[in-house]
Write an enzyme that holds these catalytic residues in place. Structure first.
Site, PDB file in Angstrom:
ATOM      1  N   THR A  18       0.840  -1.208   0.000  1.00  0.00           N
ATOM      2  CA  THR A  18       0.000   0.000   0.000  1.00  0.00           C
ATOM      3  C   THR A  18       0.872   1.253   0.000  1.00  0.00           C
ATOM      4  OG1 THR A  18      -1.503  -1.270   1.413  1.00  0.00           O
ATOM      5  CG2 THR A  18      -2.005   1.053   1.125  1.00  0.00           C
ATOM      6  N   ARG A  22       7.923  -2.724   2.618  1.00  0.00           N
ATOM      7  CA  ARG A  22       8.124  -2.856   4.067  1.00  0.00           C
ATOM      8  C   ARG A  22       8.479  -4.277   4.422  1.00  0.00           C
ATOM      9  NH1 ARG A  22       3.332   0.993   6.451  1.00  0.00           N
ATOM     10  NH2 ARG A  22       4.015   2.758   5.191  1.00  0.00           N
ATOM     11  N   SER A 113       6.439   3.708   8.546  1.00  0.00           N
ATOM     12  CA  SER A 113       5.302   4.428   9.118  1.00  0.00           C
ATOM     13  C   SER A 113       4.995   4.027  10.561  1.00  0.00           C
ATOM     14  CB  SER A 113       4.094   4.229   8.212  1.00  0.00           C
ATOM     15  OG  SER A 113       3.046   5.042   8.622  1.00  0.00           O
ATOM     16  N   HIS A 114       3.823   3.440  10.764  1.00  0.00           N
ATOM     17  CA  HIS A 114       3.373   3.144  12.125  1.00  0.00           C
ATOM     18  C   HIS A 114       3.860   1.794  12.624  1.00  0.00           C
ATOM     19  CE1 HIS A 114       0.770   1.660   9.039  1.00  0.00           C
ATOM     20  NE2 HIS A 114       0.406   0.697   9.846  1.00  0.00           N
ATOM     21  N   LYS A 126      10.183   3.996   0.191  1.00  0.00           N
ATOM     22  CA  LYS A 126       9.281   4.241  -0.934  1.00  0.00           C
ATOM     23  C   LYS A 126       9.778   5.409  -1.760  1.00  0.00           C
ATOM     24  CE  LYS A 126       5.840   7.254   1.144  1.00  0.00           C
ATOM     25  NZ  LYS A 126       4.412   7.573   1.121  1.00  0.00           N
ATOM     26  N   ASP A 277       2.057   9.533  13.753  1.00  0.00           N
ATOM     27  CA  ASP A 277       2.681   8.210  13.644  1.00  0.00           C
ATOM     28  C   ASP A 277       4.183   8.304  13.361  1.00  0.00           C
ATOM     29  OD1 ASP A 277       2.527   9.094  11.022  1.00  0.00           O
ATOM     30  OD2 ASP A 277       2.204   7.077  10.222  1.00  0.00           O
ATOM     31  N   ASP A 279       6.148   8.266  10.779  1.00  0.00           N
ATOM     32  CA  ASP A 279       6.681   9.169   9.765  1.00  0.00           C
ATOM     33  C   ASP A 279       5.903  10.471   9.652  1.00  0.00           C
ATOM     34  OD1 ASP A 279       4.523   7.695   8.755  1.00  0.00           O
ATOM     35  OD2 ASP A 279       5.166   7.954   6.689  1.00  0.00           O
ATOM     36  N   ASP A 281       2.732  11.266   9.026  1.00  0.00           N
ATOM     37  CA  ASP A 281       1.637  11.563   8.094  1.00  0.00           C
ATOM     38  C   ASP A 281       0.255  11.263   8.669  1.00  0.00           C
ATOM     39  OD1 ASP A 281       2.006   8.852   7.945  1.00  0.00           O
ATOM     40  OD2 ASP A 281       2.215   8.757   5.761  1.00  0.00           O
ATOM     41  N   ARG A 282       0.192  10.560   9.799  1.00  0.00           N
ATOM     42  CA  ARG A 282      -1.120  10.268  10.392  1.00  0.00           C
ATOM     43  C   ARG A 282      -1.409  11.182  11.569  1.00  0.00           C
ATOM     44  NH1 ARG A 282      -2.336   3.877  10.354  1.00  0.00           N
ATOM     45  NH2 ARG A 282      -1.532   3.462   8.254  1.00  0.00           N
ATOM     46  N   THR A 344      -7.737   2.307  -1.184  1.00  0.00           N
ATOM     47  CA  THR A 344      -6.910   2.609  -0.022  1.00  0.00           C
ATOM     48  C   THR A 344      -5.479   2.965  -0.442  1.00  0.00           C
ATOM     49  OG1 THR A 344      -8.216   1.208   1.397  1.00  0.00           O
ATOM     50  CG2 THR A 344      -5.940   1.579   2.071  1.00  0.00           C
ATOM     51  N   GLU A 363      -8.456   9.412   4.735  1.00  0.00           N
ATOM     52  CA  GLU A 363      -8.653   7.981   4.891  1.00  0.00           C
ATOM     53  C   GLU A 363      -9.086   7.714   6.326  1.00  0.00           C
ATOM     54  OE1 GLU A 363      -6.067   5.213   2.449  1.00  0.00           O
ATOM     55  OE2 GLU A 363      -4.610   6.601   3.275  1.00  0.00           O
ATOM     56  N   GLU A 364      -9.817   6.604   6.489  1.00  0.00           N
ATOM     57  CA  GLU A 364     -10.282   6.238   7.830  1.00  0.00           C
ATOM     58  C   GLU A 364      -9.124   5.886   8.759  1.00  0.00           C
ATOM     59  OE1 GLU A 364      -9.609   2.954   8.657  1.00  0.00           O
ATOM     60  OE2 GLU A 364      -8.816   2.742   6.622  1.00  0.00           O
ATOM     61  N   SER A 365      -7.959   5.593   8.168  1.00  0.00           N
ATOM     62  CA  SER A 365      -6.811   5.115   8.925  1.00  0.00           C
ATOM     63  C   SER A 365      -5.981   6.282   9.484  1.00  0.00           C
ATOM     64  CB  SER A 365      -5.947   4.247   8.025  1.00  0.00           C
ATOM     65  OG  SER A 365      -5.644   4.964   6.832  1.00  0.00           O
ATOM     66  N   LYS A 376      -0.461  12.553   3.033  1.00  0.00           N
ATOM     67  CA  LYS A 376      -1.272  12.941   4.173  1.00  0.00           C
ATOM     68  C   LYS A 376      -0.354  13.622   5.176  1.00  0.00           C
ATOM     69  CE  LYS A 376      -1.235   8.163   5.949  1.00  0.00           C
ATOM     70  NZ  LYS A 376      -0.804   7.252   4.872  1.00  0.00           N
TER      71      LYS A 376
HETATM   72  C1  VG1 Z   1      -2.772   1.227   5.829  1.00  0.00           C
HETATM   73  C2  VG1 Z   1      -4.042   2.054   5.847  1.00  0.00           C
HETATM   74  C3  VG1 Z   1      -4.105   2.932   4.614  1.00  0.00           C
HETATM   75  C4  VG1 Z   1      -2.833   3.804   4.554  1.00  0.00           C
HETATM   76  C5  VG1 Z   1      -1.604   2.920   4.597  1.00  0.00           C
HETATM   77  C6  VG1 Z   1      -0.324   3.722   4.656  1.00  0.00           C
HETATM   78  O1  VG1 Z   1      -2.774   0.378   4.691  1.00  0.00           O
HETATM   79  O2  VG1 Z   1      -5.179   1.228   5.941  1.00  0.00           O
HETATM   80  O3  VG1 Z   1      -5.278   3.710   4.659  1.00  0.00           O
HETATM   81  O4  VG1 Z   1      -2.817   4.561   3.377  1.00  0.00           O
HETATM   82  O5  VG1 Z   1      -1.643   2.092   5.757  1.00  0.00           O
HETATM   83  O6  VG1 Z   1      -0.315   4.571   5.752  1.00  0.00           O
HETATM   84  P1  VG1 Z   1      -3.175  -1.165   4.779  1.00  0.00           P
HETATM   85  O7  VG1 Z   1      -2.943  -1.715   3.412  1.00  0.00           O
HETATM   86  O8  VG1 Z   1      -2.354  -1.788   5.849  1.00  0.00           O
HETATM   87  O9  VG1 Z   1      -4.632  -1.186   5.156  1.00  0.00           O
HETATM   88  V1  VG1 Z   1       1.186   5.016   6.427  1.00  0.00           V
HETATM   89  O10 VG1 Z   1       0.900   6.109   7.602  1.00  0.00           O
HETATM   90  O11 VG1 Z   1       1.832   3.581   6.629  1.00  0.00           O
HETATM   91  O12 VG1 Z   1       2.094   5.598   5.072  1.00  0.00           O
HETATM   92 CO    CO Z   2       2.575   6.986   8.246  1.00  0.00          CO
END
Ligand code: VG1
Ligand code: CO
Length: 543
Positions: A18, A22, A113-114, A126, A277, A279, A281-282, A344, A363-365, A376
């Site tokens: 996504t 990773r 990221s998280h 990335k 988070d 990096d 962005d959240r 997503t 996004e909901e995340s 983001k």
């Molecule tokens: C998750 C979230 C998605 C987000 C992605 C990257 O992906 O659901 O909405 O864009 O992480 O976020 P997945 O495929 O695990 O559902 V981040 O903050 O990692 O760049």
């Molecule tokens: Co992130």
């Protein structure tokens, strides 16, 4: 310094998910692993000689080693300049900004990221294109294809740059420019928000707590919230980025940001709480004893954007990922602006923003952002909320209640089942898909199924088609159940079940989301035969 051409063999597991590639740190540390992927990027993008590259990461374990390797490879691959955040640090939104501002050909962001960090944790990489946004699917697929046939990579030997010293160093035919990672970003935020108004709020008795979770946002939040906006010293906690995030899981949600949640739900809690988070962005937004779902946050931001200087002219449109609740859809309708529903992942918003079709995305995340960059942006969302609070002179809770009264409330929740055996994850998805023909039109408790499908997206700008983006069961009253497998995990499979129902009656807006969604939750488990297929009855994380 000589360019060395190194013979290598392909790895077969370098397909970006996504959001980039990773893997566990141990995987990245295999001989040639990182180098192969970086060369695959360089071969795929074919940057013309003389191009600049932005480079930085969230500071997690292996960040510094990776920076050194990538600088050496950039020099050996014809780049003329690499712009690196001091200490190898750049938040994802700050990297996006720099690529745009400096006219770089693209950028490499080092982050998982998280996901947890440290020697036993995860690492990620990335590529972002010249618009500052994550590489589109076509490019990530090309990178993957290259990684399957790679036979050599190019690197400059003996690279010794000091990423802690601001300034320029010559490396072969290339300049390495180490910059302050915060200042350009802080300047952009000042241009978008009413800092004067926010200063009045924060220097009064309005108290905030921002939890940087020992990740990359700490230095940005300190500078902007404390130094420039005058929030009380100590308002930003866990502000120093650590290579292992202090052993924590830098994911701003009710489960992993539990320290902040305790503060915000405890006695004498601050008026406003937020976290970001790994990096940066959240974002998670909390009021006193109150949680704002990311889907609602997007809707509130859209409905009130005209109160914020950078958005005073209005929004050209809004976009949300498919699993994100439809709360913003009704705001778009009332503003009479277009709404786009994408798969997503932030990479699907880039074309819409570049074409000027949308201003806000979410996004909901826990991801919210706008066309100020192409990622983001966690701290941006926090500042947006503070600007709204200062302009409306209302608490977070009051803003939400007013919003629900006007637009209705979308009860929303995501249930994650982490670390399932890979086969079990796939099995659940196939079980649901196999039931589609029987489900259409059927009645389940008080719900009637309107239709079911496997979501696909035709990009209205470049015409590319993305299929297999999540299974949707949509009921006639607009309620939804969505099933997806995560594309960011590094261990087993993570199943996400997204649940949503709509309520216009304000007498019922005070309900707890889990209670309001109880029937849908049990229907979602029954349809997928979840317990039989996975042995699980309780989600790992509920957001
Ligand atoms: C998750 C979230 C998605 C987000 C992605 C990257 O992906 O659901 O909405 O864009 O992480 O976020 P997945 O495929 O695990 O559902 V981040 O903050 O990692 O760049
Ligand atoms: Co992130």
């Amino acid at each position: 310094m000589p360019v060395r051409i190194v013979e290598t063999m392909p790895f077969d597991d370098q397909r970006p998910g996504t959001s980039g590639l990773r893997k566990k740190v141990a995987v990245f540390r295999q001989k040639h692993y990182l180098e192969n992927f970086v060369q695959s990027i360089f071969d795929s993008i074919a940057a013309p000689p003389g191009s600049a590259l932005v480079l930085g990461g969230d500071g997690r374990y292996y960040n510094r080693d990776a920076i050194r390797i990538i600088v050496g490879m950039a020099a050996a691959n014809g780049f003329s300049r690499v712009i690196v955040g001091m200490g190898g640090i750049l938040s994802t939104p700050a990297a996006s900004l720099l690529i745009r501002k400096r006219g770089a050909f693209g950028g490499i962001i080092l982050s998982a990221s998280h996901n947890p960090g440290g020697p036993e944790g995860d690492f990620g990489i990335k590529y972002n294109s010249g618009n500052g946004g994550p590489a589109p699917e076509k490019l990530t697929e090309a990178i993957f294809a290259k990684s399957r046939s790679i036979s050599q990579y190019r690197i400059l030997d003996g690279v010794t740059i000091d990423p802690d010293k601001i300034g320029e160093t010559i490396l072969g035919n290339m300049v390495v420019e180490v910059i302050d990672p915060v200042s350009d970003y802080a300047e952009l935020m000042e241009s978008l928000f009413d800092f004067e108004l926010m200063r009045n709020l924060l220097q009064g008795d309005f108290s905030i707590c921002f939890d940087a979770m020992h990740a990359v946002t700490g230095p940005y939040a300190r500078e902007i919230l404390e130094n420039r906006l005058g929030a009380k010293p100590g308002s930003v906690v866990n502000a120093i980025p650590l290579a292992d995030f202090g052993g924590g899981h830098p994911d701003p949600n009710l489960t992993y940001a539990e320290d902040l949640v305790k503060v915000m739900y405890g006695g004498n809690s601050p008026d406003f709480g937020a976290a970001s988070d790994g990096d940066g962005d959240r974002n998670m937004i909390l009021g006193r004893h109150f949680f704002v779902t990311p889907s609602d946050s997007l809707a509130v931001i859209a409905a009130n954007a005209h109160l914020v200087p950078g958005y005073r002219e209005g929004l050209s449109g809004v976009a949300r990922s498919m699993p994100t609740s439809g709360a913003v859809d009704r705001v778009a309708k009332s503003l009479n602006i277009p709404l786009f529903e994408t798969p997503t992942g932030w990479k699907f918003f880039g074309n819409l923003m570049d074409a000027g079709r949308v201003t806000l995305c979410g996004e909901e995340s826990f991801g919210t952002g706008s066309s100020h960059v192409r990622e983001k942006d966690g701290l941006w969302a926090v500042l947006f909320w503070l600007n709204l609070i200062a302009a409306k002179r209302m608490s977070v809770e009051a803003i939400l209640k007013e919003h629900w009264k006007q637009f209705g409330r979308n009860f929303y929740s995501r249930h994650d089942y982490e670390n399932l055996p890979l086969e079990a994850g796939k099995d659940v998805i196939e079980t649901v898909r196999a039931r589609f023909p029987d489900l259409a039109g059927s009645i389940l408790g008080k719900y009637r199924v309107d239709f079911c499908d496997d979501f696909s997206y035709l990009d209205p700008i470049d015409g590319s088609l993305s299929v297999g983006q999540g299974l949707r069961i949509i009921f006639t009253d607009g309620s939804r159940i969505v099933y997806r497998l995560s594309g960011t995990g590094t261990e087993g499979a993570t199943l996400r079940i997204y649940l949503e129902s709509f309520e216009m009656d304000s007498a019922r807006h005070g309900l707890d989301a889990q209670d309001a969604l109880l029937d849908l939750i049990s229907i979602s488990r029954e349809i997928s035969r979840l317990e039989e297929k996975t042995g699980r009855v309780t989600p790992t994380v509920i957001t």
